[in-house]
Design a protein around this motif. Structure first.
Motif, PDB file in Angstrom:
ATOM      1  N   SER A  89      30.061  11.116  16.350  1.00 49.89           N
ATOM      2  CA  SER A  89      30.809  12.339  16.637  1.00 49.89           C
ATOM      3  C   SER A  89      31.019  13.219  15.413  1.00 49.89           C
ATOM      4  O   SER A  89      31.510  14.341  15.539  1.00 49.89           O
ATOM      5  CB  SER A  89      32.166  11.985  17.259  1.00 49.89           C
ATOM      6  OG  SER A  89      32.944  11.208  16.362  1.00 49.89           O
ATOM      7  N   ILE A  90      30.661  12.736  14.230  1.00 55.10           N
ATOM      8  CA  ILE A  90      30.769  13.565  13.025  1.00 55.10           C
ATOM      9  C   ILE A  90      29.809  14.746  13.154  1.00 55.10           C
ATOM     10  O   ILE A  90      28.683  14.602  13.635  1.00 55.10           O
ATOM     11  CB  ILE A  90      30.442  12.751  11.761  1.00 55.10           C
ATOM     12  CG1 ILE A  90      31.344  11.519  11.664  1.00 55.10           C
ATOM     13  CG2 ILE A  90      30.592  13.605  10.505  1.00 55.10           C
ATOM     14  CD1 ILE A  90      30.930  10.537  10.579  1.00 55.10           C
ATOM     15  N   LYS A  91      30.219  15.934  12.735  1.00 54.84           N
ATOM     16  CA  LYS A  91      29.354  17.103  12.939  1.00 54.84           C
ATOM     17  C   LYS A  91      29.287  18.031  11.726  1.00 54.84           C
ATOM     18  O   LYS A  91      29.252  19.244  11.861  1.00 54.84           O
ATOM     19  CB  LYS A  91      29.784  17.866  14.181  1.00 54.84           C
ATOM     20  CG  LYS A  91      31.232  18.308  14.227  1.00 54.84           C
ATOM     21  CD  LYS A  91      31.509  19.032  15.548  1.00 54.84           C
ATOM     22  CE  LYS A  91      32.927  19.537  15.620  1.00 54.84           C
ATOM     23  NZ  LYS A  91      33.174  20.253  16.893  1.00 54.84           N
TER      24      LYS A  91
ATOM     25  N   ILE B 128      20.147  -0.109  19.168  1.00 54.46           N
ATOM     26  CA  ILE B 128      20.522  -0.249  20.577  1.00 54.46           C
ATOM     27  C   ILE B 128      20.252  -1.667  21.051  1.00 54.46           C
ATOM     28  O   ILE B 128      21.056  -2.258  21.777  1.00 54.46           O
ATOM     29  CB  ILE B 128      19.755   0.789  21.423  1.00 54.46           C
ATOM     30  CG1 ILE B 128      20.246   2.199  21.076  1.00 54.46           C
ATOM     31  CG2 ILE B 128      19.909   0.504  22.919  1.00 54.46           C
ATOM     32  CD1 ILE B 128      19.455   3.315  21.715  1.00 54.46           C
ATOM     33  N   GLU B 129      19.140  -2.234  20.614  1.00 52.08           N
ATOM     34  CA  GLU B 129      18.778  -3.583  21.050  1.00 52.08           C
ATOM     35  C   GLU B 129      19.624  -4.658  20.366  1.00 52.08           C
ATOM     36  O   GLU B 129      19.905  -5.698  20.962  1.00 52.08           O
ATOM     37  CB  GLU B 129      17.297  -3.851  20.775  1.00 52.08           C
ATOM     38  CG  GLU B 129      16.336  -2.995  21.594  1.00 52.08           C
ATOM     39  CD  GLU B 129      16.204  -1.574  21.070  1.00 52.08           C
ATOM     40  OE1 GLU B 129      15.649  -0.733  21.800  1.00 52.08           O
ATOM     41  OE2 GLU B 129      16.657  -1.307  19.927  1.00 52.08           O
ATOM     42  N   ASN B 130      20.015  -4.422  19.125  1.00 52.59           N
ATOM     43  CA  ASN B 130      20.844  -5.373  18.361  1.00 52.59           C
ATOM     44  C   ASN B 130      22.029  -4.605  17.779  1.00 52.59           C
ATOM     45  O   ASN B 130      22.029  -4.214  16.610  1.00 52.59           O
ATOM     46  CB  ASN B 130      20.023  -6.010  17.236  1.00 52.59           C
ATOM     47  CG  ASN B 130      18.873  -6.838  17.776  1.00 52.59           C
ATOM     48  OD1 ASN B 130      19.083  -7.870  18.404  1.00 52.59           O
ATOM     49  ND2 ASN B 130      17.649  -6.381  17.558  1.00 52.59           N
TER      50      ASN B 130
ATOM     51  N   PHE C 129      25.934   1.373  23.058  1.00 54.89           N
ATOM     52  CA  PHE C 129      25.703   1.831  21.689  1.00 54.89           C
ATOM     53  C   PHE C 129      26.403   3.167  21.441  1.00 54.89           C
ATOM     54  O   PHE C 129      27.078   3.358  20.425  1.00 54.89           O
ATOM     55  CB  PHE C 129      24.195   1.956  21.469  1.00 54.89           C
ATOM     56  CG  PHE C 129      23.776   2.330  20.074  1.00 54.89           C
ATOM     57  CD1 PHE C 129      23.649   1.360  19.096  1.00 54.89           C
ATOM     58  CD2 PHE C 129      23.482   3.642  19.746  1.00 54.89           C
ATOM     59  CE1 PHE C 129      23.247   1.695  17.803  1.00 54.89           C
ATOM     60  CE2 PHE C 129      23.087   3.988  18.468  1.00 54.89           C
ATOM     61  CZ  PHE C 129      22.970   3.010  17.497  1.00 54.89           C
ATOM     62  N   MET C 130      26.257   4.089  22.389  1.00 57.40           N
ATOM     63  CA  MET C 130      26.892   5.403  22.270  1.00 57.40           C
ATOM     64  C   MET C 130      28.409   5.278  22.172  1.00 57.40           C
ATOM     65  O   MET C 130      29.053   5.985  21.384  1.00 57.40           O
ATOM     66  CB  MET C 130      26.508   6.263  23.472  1.00 57.40           C
ATOM     67  CG  MET C 130      27.189   7.616  23.529  1.00 57.40           C
ATOM     68  SD  MET C 130      26.694   8.578  24.979  1.00 57.40           S
ATOM     69  CE  MET C 130      27.516   7.651  26.299  1.00 57.40           C
ATOM     70  N   VAL C 131      28.982   4.369  22.968  1.00 56.66           N
ATOM     71  CA  VAL C 131      30.435   4.184  22.950  1.00 56.66           C
ATOM     72  C   VAL C 131      30.881   3.464  21.682  1.00 56.66           C
ATOM     73  O   VAL C 131      31.801   3.909  20.981  1.00 56.66           O
ATOM     74  CB  VAL C 131      30.896   3.417  24.208  1.00 56.66           C
ATOM     75  CG1 VAL C 131      32.360   2.996  24.081  1.00 56.66           C
ATOM     76  CG2 VAL C 131      30.687   4.271  25.449  1.00 56.66           C
TER      77      VAL C 131
ATOM     78  N   ALA D 171      22.391  11.406  19.613  1.00 56.96           N
ATOM     79  CA  ALA D 171      22.396  11.711  18.178  1.00 56.96           C
ATOM     80  C   ALA D 171      23.042  13.060  17.900  1.00 56.96           C
ATOM     81  O   ALA D 171      23.603  13.274  16.818  1.00 56.96           O
ATOM     82  CB  ALA D 171      20.963  11.689  17.635  1.00 56.96           C
ATOM     83  N   GLY D 172      22.974  13.967  18.867  1.00 56.34           N
ATOM     84  CA  GLY D 172      23.627  15.260  18.717  1.00 56.34           C
ATOM     85  C   GLY D 172      25.123  15.200  18.933  1.00 56.34           C
ATOM     86  O   GLY D 172      25.827  16.174  18.683  1.00 56.34           O
TER      87      GLY D 172
END
Length: 607
Positions: free
Chosen positions: A493-495, A576-578, A484-486, A445-446
């Protein structure tokens, strides 16, 4: 042209395999249709499909634009009818039905020319009526520069030449989309990492820094396997470590930093990082990495490594803040100078020496020297986190946000060790899956990635330590979390922190982690506002290391009412699961219903 024909599959000579025929016109020889199997002969009943499929994977960890991606999965049925659907963020790029026969199913897809593009691909088993019986997902990372979105794994054991076993390790890292691999403690000495002799040929065997047997062919096999999967292989080594405090190995009195003013030979006063013996061959003596005489000798030793082995670059380790030190026959250099000037010019000189053809990364331990490193031409950012500086989940999150503010062009890797200080006496030495999930959630999330996986999962800063095992549940879950991260790298990646999102039924924090309510981490750009919702609602602890290995995920909530205090044309969510994106219907006031917040739910609005 025969647009609709029931003969879709051609049997081979032994009648054991079917080949898809998508257009009758491509059959230039116009064979007898008795050589074809009718689609009606292909049985895809729900009983067979109950066995599902497994081992969904891609052939590489990362792809270049216009590459062909090869997917493989194992069919647990005789013949399968598979629906393949591709997503890019919230966009459905289309679907197609593909038939598979036998155990090994292969599907290929050529990605387009977009760079820094991430996709989610869904494979669904269909029954004879076209109903989805089972689905699985995998992400695809397309980037010509892996440092834009670095995901690092590690290797740490090189004593056993076992190509099949080594391939299994790399296959799992590949499944996690790991595009950098750190070869930890592969060398013999920090200052002479590889003896090559007069003919520039390394030895076949040696003992590493901790007296462990090491084989050249094991390292070479790992390099081959990683390169086949587009992973960058990074040779690990200290920035300034020497194996001696004596006048040998090319060093002299002026080569070292000292603990106090020194103007005559005094090896006992050389700055040192002591290590336990006999486990390690020697203590680590600190070279004067500020010196223009010392740096070329360090670089030359690493050039010998690159001449002998096809490493892609040097992962440079440091030892953190060791306070004020002294230059031989000169004055003192304080901690700030060593980091802000020493690290900066060391990296600058290393880049000039090795050129752009080698990757460089530096471990800024507990962010010491991080700004200096980030100001230079490194390929990725990397900072090992310790609980003395970042103890709580929110400490870790805020550190990540702070570090990511330095650069927009490269990504951040966070080594962080779970259960590091737990006493495992008379207990089951197994990672707590919920604790690992939550630490990863906060890091993802960061906007960073977590260095945690190699031959085993990390729990110590000494990477070969493998005294804690992973449950099968955790082994199976990590690919979903990394997918999920990819797949949602664009949103994650927005900050630019904003404050539009609010949950109507439950309380949520706003851009900080609060273990008494749901955590919402929100960022916006001109097109998208994304919110990472982590279920920390009544969490039983706040240390990200999960020191007691007893962290437990709170109960999920369903049909949560929420809204953005800003207007969006569309709102989507995924978990993440769906992970496939679903659009959430908004009422006239902008309210929408989030179907589930179990562990981590991503909600994003599109303007």
């Amino acid at each position: 042209m025969m647009a609709d024909i029931d003969y879709g599959y051609l049997k081979d000579d032994d009648g054991q395999r079917f080949y898809p025929i998508t257009n009758y016109e491509v059959l230039t020889n116009k064979p007898d249709l008795s050589g074809f199997a009718k689609k009606s002969e292909i049985k895809t009943n729900s009983a067979d499909l109950a066995n599902k499929f497994s081992n969904l994977k891609t052939d590489k960890a990362i792809y270049n634009p216009n590459d062909v991606v090869t997917f493989n999965l194992t069919l647990n049925q005789s013949i399968a009818k598979v629906l393949v659907t591709k997503f890019k963020n919230e966009h459905n790029l289309g679907s197609e039905v593909v038939y598979g026969y036998g155990n090994n199913f292969e599907y290929q897809w050529q990605v387009n020319g977009d760079d820094n593009a991430q996709y989610l691909v869904k494979f669904s088993n269909l029954d004879g009526n076209g109903n989805v019986v089972f689905s699985d997902f995998i992400a695809v990372n397309v980037n010509s520069n892996p440092g834009v979105f670095p995901i690092m794994g590690f290797l740490s054991k090189y004593n056993n030449y076992d190509p099949n076993g080594q391939q299994k390790i790399i296959d799992y890292l590949n499944r996690l989309h790991i595009n950098y691999v750190q070869y930890y403690d592969w060398f013999e000495y920090h200052d002479i990492p590889l003896y090559t002799g007069d003919r520039n040929q390394p030895s076949a065997y040696w003992t590493d820094f901790a007296n462990r047997p090491t084989r050249l062919d094991v390292i070479q096999k790992y390099l081959e396997l990683c390169h086949e999967r587009n992973m960058k292989s990074m040779a690990y080594g200290l920035m300034y470590g020497a194996s001696t405090n004596q006048n040998q190995n090319g060093w002299n009195e002026s080569s070292f930093l000292y603990n106090s003013p020194t103007s005559s030979p005094n090896p006992g006063n050389v700055a040192v990082n002591p290590l336990p013996h006999p486990m390690f061959k020697n203590d680590i003596y600190i070279l004067n990495f500020l010196s223009d005489d010392v740096k070329p000798k360090i670089f030359s030793a690493w050039q010998k490594v690159f001449n002998a082995l096809p490493f892609d670059g040097w992962h440079i380790d440091t030892l953190g803040d060791f306070g004020t030190k002294y230059i031989y026959n000169s004055g003192s250099v304080d901690s700030n100078f060593l980091a802000n000037v020493g690290y900066k010019y060391f990296v600058m000189n290393a880049r000039n020496y090795f050129g752009s053809g080698k990757q460089l990364g530096v471990n800024a331990v507990a962010t010491y020297g991080y700004d200096a490193v980030a100001s230079q031409d490194v390929n990725y950012l990397y900072s090992e986190q310790w609980d003395f500086e970042a103890k709580s989940y929110d400490d870790l999150l805020q550190k990540i946000k702070q570090m990511r503010s330095n650069r927009n062009d490269i990504g951040l890797i966070i080594p962080a060790y779970m259960h590091k200080n737990k006493n495992w006496w008379n207990t089951n030495n197994q990672f707590n899956t919920d604790g690992v999930k939550l630490a990863n959630d906060v890091i993802i999330a960061g906007g960073a990635s977590h260095l945690e996986m190699g031959e085993h999962m990390l729990s110590r800063e000494y990477f070969p330590n493998s005294d804690i095992s992973m449950s099968q549940d955790l082994i199976d879950y990590l690919p979903k979390q990394y997918d999920f991260m990819v797949a949602y790298h664009r949103e994650l990646s927005i900050k630019n922190p904003t404050d539009y999102f609010v949950m109507n039924t439950h309380k949520n924090s706003k851009n900080y982690v609060n273990t008494s309510m749901f955590t919402a981490i929100e960022n916006s750009d001109q097109w998208i506002t994304s919110v990472s919702i982590i279920n920390t609602n009544g969490l039983n602890g706040n240390d990200w290391q999960d020191a007691n290995a007893d962290r437990k995920l709170p109960e999920p909530v369903y049909n949560e009412q929420a809204k953005f205090n800003s207007k969006f044309s569309h709102v989507y969510c995924a978990t993440i699961e769906n992970p496939d994106p679903i659009e959430l219907s908004q009422d006239q006031w902008g309210n929408f219903t989030i179907p589930e917040i179990k562990n981590y739910t991503l909600v994003w609005g599109v303007r």
